[in-house]
Design an enzyme around this catalytic site. Sequence first.
Site, PDB file in Angstrom:
ATOM      1  N   HIS A  42      34.324   0.587 -12.453  1.00 55.22           N
ATOM      2  CA  HIS A  42      33.499  -0.175 -13.349  1.00 55.22           C
ATOM      3  C   HIS A  42      33.076  -0.394 -14.527  1.00 55.22           C
ATOM      4  CE1 HIS A  42      33.498  -1.381  -9.276  1.00 55.22           C
ATOM      5  NE2 HIS A  42      32.703  -0.633  -9.084  1.00 55.22           N
TER       6      HIS A  42
HETATM    7  O1  V1P Z   1      24.476  -5.063  -6.249  1.00 51.77           O
HETATM    8  C1  V1P Z   1      24.247  -4.787  -6.864  1.00 51.77           C
HETATM    9  C2  V1P Z   1      24.120  -5.264  -8.149  1.00 51.77           C
HETATM   10  C3  V1P Z   1      22.778  -4.907  -8.903  1.00 51.77           C
HETATM   11  N1  V1P Z   1      22.367  -5.967  -7.815  1.00 51.77           N
HETATM   12  C4  V1P Z   1      21.187  -6.931  -9.453  1.00 51.77           C
HETATM   13  C5  V1P Z   1      23.534  -6.502  -7.861  1.00 51.77           C
HETATM   14  N2  V1P Z   1      25.387  -3.333  -7.298  1.00 51.77           N
HETATM   15  C6  V1P Z   1      25.986  -2.728  -6.092  1.00 51.77           C
HETATM   16  C7  V1P Z   1      27.106  -1.751  -7.224  1.00 51.77           C
HETATM   17  C8  V1P Z   1      27.903  -1.035  -6.242  1.00 51.77           C
HETATM   18  C9  V1P Z   1      28.900  -0.485  -6.728  1.00 51.77           C
HETATM   19  C10 V1P Z   1      30.422   0.577  -6.286  1.00 51.77           C
HETATM   20  C11 V1P Z   1      30.929   1.023  -7.065  1.00 51.77           C
HETATM   21  C12 V1P Z   1      32.587   2.043  -6.866  1.00 51.77           C
HETATM   22  O2  V1P Z   1      33.262   0.778  -6.974  1.00 51.77           O
HETATM   23  C13 V1P Z   1      32.340   2.441  -7.647  1.00 51.77           C
HETATM   24  C14 V1P Z   1      31.966   4.208  -7.924  1.00 51.77           C
HETATM   25  O3  V1P Z   1      32.526   2.423  -5.132  1.00 51.77           O
HETATM   26  C15 V1P Z   1      24.911  -1.976  -5.725  1.00 51.77           C
HETATM   27  C16 V1P Z   1      24.605  -2.321  -3.811  1.00 51.77           C
HETATM   28  C17 V1P Z   1      25.897  -2.327  -3.151  1.00 51.77           C
HETATM   29  N3  V1P Z   1      25.302  -1.910  -1.830  1.00 51.77           N
HETATM   30  O4  V1P Z   1      26.427  -3.150  -3.301  1.00 51.77           O
HETATM   31  N4  V1P Z   1      23.762  -1.225  -5.821  1.00 51.77           N
HETATM   32  C18 V1P Z   1      23.316  -0.452  -4.717  1.00 51.77           C
HETATM   33  N5  V1P Z   1      23.836  -0.543  -4.206  1.00 51.77           N
HETATM   34  C19 V1P Z   1      22.024   0.327  -4.986  1.00 51.77           C
HETATM   35  C20 V1P Z   1      21.537   1.206  -3.848  1.00 51.77           C
HETATM   36  C21 V1P Z   1      20.585   1.614  -4.005  1.00 51.77           C
HETATM   37  C22 V1P Z   1      20.251   2.599  -4.974  1.00 51.77           C
HETATM   38  C23 V1P Z   1      20.998   1.928  -6.562  1.00 51.77           C
HETATM   39  C24 V1P Z   1      21.811   1.283  -6.200  1.00 51.77           C
HETATM   40 ZN    ZN Z   2      33.742   1.515  -4.592  1.00 54.85          ZN
END
Ligand code: V1P
Ligand code: ZN
Length: 373
Positions: free
Chosen positions: A136
């Site tokens: 990303h």
């Molecule tokens: O959904 C979001 C953003 C935060 N909101 C404003 C929208 N972020 C996701 C990011 C997922 C990243 C995936 C990375 C990869 O593709 C490559 C390494 O796997 C997110 C999520 C989720 N459930 O999608 N961030 C978090 N969870 C999160 C949870 C706890 C603490 C920090 C981040």
């Molecule tokens: Zn992923």
Amino acid sequence: MSKKRISYFYDPDVGAYSFGLGHPMKPHRMRIAHDLIVAYDMISRMHVMRPPRASPEAMSAFHTDEYVDFLKKVTPATHDSLTYQGTRFLVGDDNPSFEGIFEFCTISAGGSIAAAKRLASGASDIAINWAGGLHHAKKREASGFCYINDIVLGILELLRTYPRVLYIDIDCHHGDGVEEAFYSTDRVMTCSFHKYGEFFPGTGTQEDKGRGKGTGYAVNVPLKDGINDESFPTIFEPVIAKILETFRPSAIVLQCGADSLAGDKLGCLNLTMDGHARCVQYIRKQNIPLILLGGGGYTVKNVARTWAFETACALGMENEIDRNLPWTEYFEWFGPRYRLEVLSNNMEDQNVKDGSLDEVRQKTIEQLNALGG
Ligand code: V1P
Ligand code: ZN
Ligand code: CA
């Protein structure tokens, strides 16, 4: 060709970095995977190297100097993570400024650049960097737990030698940073399989195909919840076969994000370890220089199992391997079965019940046919 020369890049420091309490990304998973790789005696069968750390100059092959400079300086204490000379580089909770953030990036990127050099030198057939795959990261911005795009840096290195590079991404999320970096070129084809619809990062529809000379060279395969070992190969294999026929890549980079596995903490797909590894096996048998990278994967014990097994697949020793796990420091994590397996669950496959997978497949094949291969 069943015997191949494998290079495995691993930095023993990588497992010590922490994105912070409660953050799903756990660099420690690389250490657990490595311990399995050692315990299965794979180390003696491949060329094992600690990669040189990527320099800021090497990172600037893709990222702006200002952004690299910011990552070098930022600390959790200075807490200047939201603004730097008026620019926002790190936004929200996904990309915290943790202790050793820049060193972590030098390890991840260093491994992918070294893997690319190793292939290009002709010394290896397959190079592995499980600390890479951070798809990303953008030119001047961190996103989705990714700060430096090791994949783009590795592909840029490959392009010095190889005329055409194929990037395949089986992480549950869209490989947006890599797609964007090569959106206008016909020398890199990007192909991402990902959950689409109310899911991070929100991009990757089939209408996004590339721009200018790159039109048709960005391939997006949007999926719904619950794709499994039965249905996934019915899209992965024909799409990749068509790409190989039309694009004829001279090298392949496979991002093996393990959040496409069943039971992942963030993912919503339903692949077993064997179903995930089948992608590695399918690509390996094409006999094209190959880099295997990590990526997402948030149920740590399953990530470790899968990347250890995929290392065995690279070595061509998957049929010899004992499915009862060997003893390692983390043995108790693998209970109650202590097996080298990730099982599927009983969730419904939303891709097959309404024929959407057939539509997505047909549309992808049409896109590739339009390239005139
Ligand atoms: O959904 C979001 C953003 C935060 N909101 C404003 C929208 N972020 C996701 C990011 C997922 C990243 C995936 C990375 C990869 O593709 C490559 C390494 O796997 C997110 C999520 C989720 N459930 O999608 N961030 C978090 N969870 C999160 C949870 C706890 C603490 C920090 C981040
Ligand atoms: Zn992923
Ligand atoms: Ca993907």
